[in-house]
Design a protein around this motif. Sequence first.
Motif, PDB file in Angstrom:
ATOM      1  N   GLU A 170      -8.396   0.506  17.990  1.00  0.00           N
ATOM      2  CA  GLU A 170      -7.028   0.045  18.104  1.00  0.00           C
ATOM      3  C   GLU A 170      -6.198   1.080  18.831  1.00  0.00           C
ATOM      4  OE1 GLU A 170      -5.072  -1.889  14.777  1.00  0.00           O
ATOM      5  OE2 GLU A 170      -6.827  -1.288  13.646  1.00  0.00           O
ATOM      6  N   ILE A 189       1.871   5.524   4.423  1.00  0.00           N
ATOM      7  CA  ILE A 189       0.952   4.395   4.540  1.00  0.00           C
ATOM      8  C   ILE A 189       1.645   3.185   5.138  1.00  0.00           C
ATOM      9  CG2 ILE A 189      -0.442   2.773   3.212  1.00  0.00           C
ATOM     10  CD1 ILE A 189      -0.789   5.166   1.217  1.00  0.00           C
ATOM     11  N   HIS A 235       0.722  -0.836  13.415  1.00  0.00           N
ATOM     12  CA  HIS A 235      -0.383  -1.593  14.006  1.00  0.00           C
ATOM     13  C   HIS A 235      -0.278  -3.061  13.673  1.00  0.00           C
ATOM     14  CE1 HIS A 235      -2.885   1.687  15.626  1.00  0.00           C
ATOM     15  NE2 HIS A 235      -2.033   2.353  14.897  1.00  0.00           N
ATOM     16  N   ARG A 253     -11.132  -1.933   5.045  1.00  0.00           N
ATOM     17  CA  ARG A 253     -11.703  -0.642   5.389  1.00  0.00           C
ATOM     18  C   ARG A 253     -10.684   0.470   5.165  1.00  0.00           C
ATOM     19  NH1 ARG A 253     -15.376   2.273   8.530  1.00  0.00           N
ATOM     20  NH2 ARG A 253     -14.141   3.476   9.987  1.00  0.00           N
ATOM     21  N   ARG A 254      -9.463   0.223   5.613  1.00  0.00           N
ATOM     22  CA  ARG A 254      -8.425   1.242   5.451  1.00  0.00           C
ATOM     23  C   ARG A 254      -8.273   1.623   3.993  1.00  0.00           C
ATOM     24  NH1 ARG A 254      -3.070  -0.785   6.985  1.00  0.00           N
ATOM     25  NH2 ARG A 254      -2.427   1.242   6.237  1.00  0.00           N
ATOM     26  N   ILE A 304     -11.136   3.643   2.493  1.00  0.00           N
ATOM     27  CA  ILE A 304     -11.079   5.048   2.901  1.00  0.00           C
ATOM     28  C   ILE A 304     -10.027   5.792   2.075  1.00  0.00           C
ATOM     29  CG2 ILE A 304     -10.493   6.640   4.759  1.00  0.00           C
ATOM     30  CD1 ILE A 304     -11.659   4.607   6.707  1.00  0.00           C
ATOM     31  N   MET A 305      -8.872   5.151   1.900  1.00  0.00           N
ATOM     32  CA  MET A 305      -7.818   5.800   1.129  1.00  0.00           C
ATOM     33  C   MET A 305      -8.259   6.084  -0.288  1.00  0.00           C
ATOM     34  SD  MET A 305      -4.307   4.503   2.442  1.00  0.00           S
ATOM     35  CE  MET A 305      -3.983   4.346   4.174  1.00  0.00           C
ATOM     36  N   GLN A 306      -9.048   5.164  -0.827  1.00  0.00           N
ATOM     37  CA  GLN A 306      -9.539   5.376  -2.164  1.00  0.00           C
ATOM     38  C   GLN A 306     -10.475   6.587  -2.196  1.00  0.00           C
ATOM     39  OE1 GLN A 306     -10.435   1.497  -3.440  1.00  0.00           O
ATOM     40  NE2 GLN A 306     -10.370   2.000  -5.608  1.00  0.00           N
ATOM     41  N   GLN A 307     -11.264   6.739  -1.145  1.00  0.00           N
ATOM     42  CA  GLN A 307     -12.200   7.860  -1.110  1.00  0.00           C
ATOM     43  C   GLN A 307     -11.493   9.192  -1.019  1.00  0.00           C
ATOM     44  OE1 GLN A 307     -14.452   6.486   2.157  1.00  0.00           O
ATOM     45  NE2 GLN A 307     -16.058   5.600   0.900  1.00  0.00           N
ATOM     46  N   VAL A 308     -10.374   9.252  -0.275  1.00  0.00           N
ATOM     47  CA  VAL A 308      -9.701  10.547  -0.155  1.00  0.00           C
ATOM     48  C   VAL A 308      -8.710  10.775  -1.287  1.00  0.00           C
ATOM     49  CG1 VAL A 308      -9.975  10.707   2.318  1.00  0.00           C
ATOM     50  CG2 VAL A 308      -7.912   9.683   1.369  1.00  0.00           C
ATOM     51  N   MET A 356      -6.937   8.139  -3.600  1.00  0.00           N
ATOM     52  CA  MET A 356      -5.879   7.253  -4.028  1.00  0.00           C
ATOM     53  C   MET A 356      -6.455   6.409  -5.145  1.00  0.00           C
ATOM     54  SD  MET A 356      -3.836   5.309  -1.116  1.00  0.00           S
ATOM     55  CE  MET A 356      -2.353   4.486  -1.544  1.00  0.00           C
ATOM     56  N   GLY A 411      -7.022   3.166  -7.562  1.00  0.00           N
ATOM     57  CA  GLY A 411      -7.063   1.734  -7.266  1.00  0.00           C
ATOM     58  C   GLY A 411      -5.694   1.094  -7.408  1.00  0.00           C
ATOM     59  N   ARG A 447      -3.415  -0.796  -4.624  1.00  0.00           N
ATOM     60  CA  ARG A 447      -2.899  -2.155  -4.786  1.00  0.00           C
ATOM     61  C   ARG A 447      -1.387  -2.201  -4.583  1.00  0.00           C
ATOM     62  NH1 ARG A 447      -7.209  -2.584  -8.098  1.00  0.00           N
ATOM     63  NH2 ARG A 447      -6.168  -1.614  -9.869  1.00  0.00           N
ATOM     64  N   LEU A 457     -16.512   7.667  -7.551  1.00  0.00           N
ATOM     65  CA  LEU A 457     -16.198   6.344  -7.016  1.00  0.00           C
ATOM     66  C   LEU A 457     -16.943   5.270  -7.802  1.00  0.00           C
ATOM     67  CD1 LEU A 457     -16.359   7.117  -3.210  1.00  0.00           C
ATOM     68  CD2 LEU A 457     -14.331   6.417  -4.476  1.00  0.00           C
ATOM     69  N   ASP A 486      -8.665   5.888 -14.427  1.00  0.00           N
ATOM     70  CA  ASP A 486      -8.622   5.580 -12.995  1.00  0.00           C
ATOM     71  C   ASP A 486      -7.611   6.460 -12.256  1.00  0.00           C
ATOM     72  OD1 ASP A 486      -9.408   4.104 -10.745  1.00  0.00           O
ATOM     73  OD2 ASP A 486      -7.570   2.908 -10.882  1.00  0.00           O
ATOM     74  N   ALA A 490      -8.366   9.585  -9.523  1.00  0.00           N
ATOM     75  CA  ALA A 490      -7.872   9.676  -8.149  1.00  0.00           C
ATOM     76  C   ALA A 490      -7.289  11.054  -7.892  1.00  0.00           C
ATOM     77  CB  ALA A 490      -6.827   8.603  -7.890  1.00  0.00           C
ATOM     78  N   ARG A 510     -10.073  13.597  -7.776  1.00  0.00           N
ATOM     79  CA  ARG A 510     -10.799  13.518  -6.529  1.00  0.00           C
ATOM     80  C   ARG A 510     -10.025  14.211  -5.420  1.00  0.00           C
ATOM     81  NH1 ARG A 510     -12.422   8.205  -7.268  1.00  0.00           N
ATOM     82  NH2 ARG A 510     -10.569   7.435  -6.244  1.00  0.00           N
ATOM     83  N   ARG A 511      -8.722  13.983  -5.443  1.00  0.00           N
ATOM     84  CA  ARG A 511      -7.856  14.513  -4.398  1.00  0.00           C
ATOM     85  C   ARG A 511      -7.863  16.042  -4.399  1.00  0.00           C
ATOM     86  NH1 ARG A 511      -3.354  10.963  -5.408  1.00  0.00           N
ATOM     87  NH2 ARG A 511      -2.555  12.593  -6.772  1.00  0.00           N
ATOM     88  N   LEU A 568      -9.054   6.971   9.579  1.00  0.00           N
ATOM     89  CA  LEU A 568      -8.254   5.754   9.676  1.00  0.00           C
ATOM     90  C   LEU A 568      -7.795   5.570  11.113  1.00  0.00           C
ATOM     91  CD1 LEU A 568      -6.200   6.172   6.437  1.00  0.00           C
ATOM     92  CD2 LEU A 568      -7.841   4.371   6.928  1.00  0.00           C
ATOM     93  N   PHE A 618      -4.081   6.177  12.173  1.00  0.00           N
ATOM     94  CA  PHE A 618      -3.447   7.487  12.086  1.00  0.00           C
ATOM     95  C   PHE A 618      -3.944   8.403  13.207  1.00  0.00           C
ATOM     96  CE2 PHE A 618      -3.064   6.568   7.414  1.00  0.00           C
ATOM     97  CZ  PHE A 618      -1.689   6.633   7.365  1.00  0.00           C
ATOM     98  N   LEU A 661      -0.791  12.214   0.008  1.00  0.00           N
ATOM     99  CA  LEU A 661      -1.003  11.464  -1.231  1.00  0.00           C
ATOM    100  C   LEU A 661      -0.721  12.336  -2.448  1.00  0.00           C
ATOM    101  CD1 LEU A 661      -4.213   9.426  -0.399  1.00  0.00           C
ATOM    102  CD2 LEU A 661      -1.845   8.653  -0.431  1.00  0.00           C
TER     103      LEU A 661
END
Lengths: 659, 255
Positions: A194, A271, A278, A567-568, A571-575, A577, A579, A583, B58, B78, B82, B85-86, B99, B102, B114
């Motif tokens: 994109e 976010i 986009h 997907r976005r 990824i955010m959850q992995q770094v 954030m 759940g 949401r 995860l 939960d 998070a 993890r951060r 992403l 970004f 975050l």
Amino acid sequence: MPKFFYPKLALSSIKRHLQLYGPYLCASTTMVSMFYMILFVAENSGLSKMRGSEVLGQLLRFGVVVVGLFAVIFLFYTNSFLVRRRKRELGLYNAFGMEKRHIARILGWETFFIALFSIAAGLGSGILFSKLMLLLLFRILEAPIPFGFEVRLEAVLITVKLFSALYLVIFAFSVWQVRSAQAVELLKAEALGEREPKARWLLALLGCVTLGAGYYIAVVVADPLVALFSFFVAVILVIIGTYLLFTTGSIALLKLLRRSKPLYYRPKPFIAISGMLHRMKQNGVGLANICILSTMVLVTISTTVSLYVGLEDVLRTRYSREIVIRLDSYEPEAVAAVQAGTEAVLSRHGLEAAEKAEYRFLSLTAFRSGERLLTEKEVEPGLTGVRTSLHFTPLEDYNRMVQEPVSLQENEVLVYSNRGIYEHSTLEFLGRSFAVKEKLASLPGDGFSRTQTFASYYVVVRDMQVLEELRRNLTETEGRSAQTSYIRGFDLDTSAEEAAAVYRDLQESLPRKDLIWVESRDEARQEFLAMYGGLFFLGLFLGTLFLLGTVLIIYYKQITEGYEDRRRFSIMQQVGMAGSEVRSAIRGQVLSVFFLPLAAAGVHIIFAFPMITKLLILFNLTNTALFAACTAVTFAVFAVFYACVYLATTKAYYRIAAA
Amino acid sequence: MNLLEVKNLRKVYTTRFGGTQVEALRSVSFGLEKGEYTAVMGESGAGKTTLLNILAALDRPTSGEVILGGRSLSGLKDQELAAFRRSNLGFVFQDFNLLPTFSLRDNILLPLVLAGESYREMEKRLQPLARRLGISGLLAKFPYEVSGGEQQRAAIARALITDPQLILADEPTGALDSKTSDSLLRLFGEINEAGQTILMVTHSVKAASHAKRVLFIKDGEIFHQLYRGELSVTEMYERIADTLTLLATGGDVRA
């Protein structure tokens, strides 16, 4: 290759993509069904016997064209969306060694099944509900409801032809889209990098300017006749402005927000802003579409509803008495003939006129500049003012109709205007200056104002002598005789049938048909009902159609975004954030994108309000409060509906995005 | 005390419809000391990714426990997970997972944003890190505008910027050509030299040969492990390759 390989593949792929194809099938079925229904109603034989059927017929045929056009544009739009979503799957077929012509075959079968289903189901439901539609229309028109059930073969054939052709074109277009792409491109179509959208400041500015100009025109327009023309200019400007602002303005604004580092680098704006940037690039046009469609729905429904609801108001404004007779002369002999003729007809029916009103008028179109009223010849270039219609009437006619008679000096007048109270204390006409003794808030019988289109001024002068003098002067300056008239109006205390008989009798028995016009409010009601009822029906019908379009665009927008956001958000959850945070971020973003068009439509409506009020005057609807109420109710109902669609489609979105 | 303690991890997946149970991890236990650079090797389907997901909090294990820095992950909610993890974990993925919406700068700053850090603090941490990873000049660019290696460097920067206790890397060289892989593995070595604990999951012998210790996982269990000790990268490479051959042919090299 096994028998029925392609049809089977096509069927199974429709089944597999039911989330995509379901709404498409529903929408195309409804389109077919609605097209048949409006065609059926427009061509219905029962209508042609009705009074005012010509206007009604024209309205409904116009409706057929609109529905047809909308169906074409809309199905095309949705299909291109579907093909885009499915490019990956088709690319896979291609990669597995299927040639493009085989893919074309699959697409062909798919289109065939979809066309078959939607045309069959659409015609079925259309035929089933066509009677209901007809009942609704007859109900609105207050006409006796016909018995029996009818299927119009002709309408069926036209519908089948139109939609078959449409699907053929859609199929050709999909094949062309697939053909022009390489296998790898097909596979990657959705994952293409994109590009960060560029802020196009100039276009954004242009959007502000056009929108502002459109709003300005709508707000400042004073004259209904001017409004008619400015309306289209304003609509076009606002549409251009909406598209520009949704596509470029939003991006420019977001980029501006992003420049402020302390503001931008916080969880929610971070976010939201980047996501929206986009989002707006891809969906600016879609959102603008939704906004404009919503505005159309709102304007169509609110105006047609208020016209229909305000029908009696309109009739009273237009016809201040049940029967109005107009004679194009005020010569005493002619007047006496009309008076005698009327009395003769009434006594033959054993009736008496109630609420009698009589006026003699000297009328002309003039140009008003401040307290000066100028004839066509007197107008000098560069003068500012408004075109008005000007009527002079003698005091004795006025006094006959009021409780407390007034007396006037030689140069004194009473002034009434249908555009609010007259502002000045003098009035100049043909070199004579009159002192305004009283500014009237109303004129008994409203001067039989035949239409509210022009600003009208009614000037009550001392006697017929003044009137005659003005007439002579006018003949000299203008070189032609001025329009004189005698108007007589009254109510009848009797049944509708009797009143209709009186009306017909009057039409036949009064002498000098070339000079005399007889009007009846009841007779007019039928014609008004045909027109306003037709408009109302069409408003409801098209409103529903546009609403359907809006819903479908929204649904597909949500689905596409769901796939892209999935997907976005993972990824955010992995770094880091949670759940729940993901949401809530989704919710915030969806909410703002979703309700932006509705909010914009609301603003459009507010600015359009003054202009539409003026336009409704052309239709003799002066009840602004009624129109305001109708608009407010329409907007409220629409907003509730919109919110329901939001809740329903957001579920689909979450299922995808948060998977 | 170990930085990371993994005790008897078991993970069973139940397929959605049939109810068939698949045991991804049978019983995995190992410990990781601070400053260690460990690779977990195994074939596809051996349970590597499941293990990583559980370590990354995860996914939750069916039974067993993960203790990081003295805290058990199983007790966390939960929301807490998070935050945990951060601040404690950094991730590097095979396909970078940057992403697309970004710029590299914003991608790197994401965890700090975050966490609610101030912008000044973000800049202070970003500049030296970007210099160290050689991407100072690319920060304004978007992922699609730079090469895979540069994207992976940005992803590493994103993992390091929170100064985490542990970096989890999932097949970090999987999507890179061999030259870029080499330089990336050298970078991992340098980061580790500077004191960063790294756990890398891979099936690339070359990637694993840069680690100080290699765990072999097979059929959901730790099967064998190798310490580099004084061995060179090339010697380590041969040892790993031998072990893998034995594993594949069914030989028993259980330590």
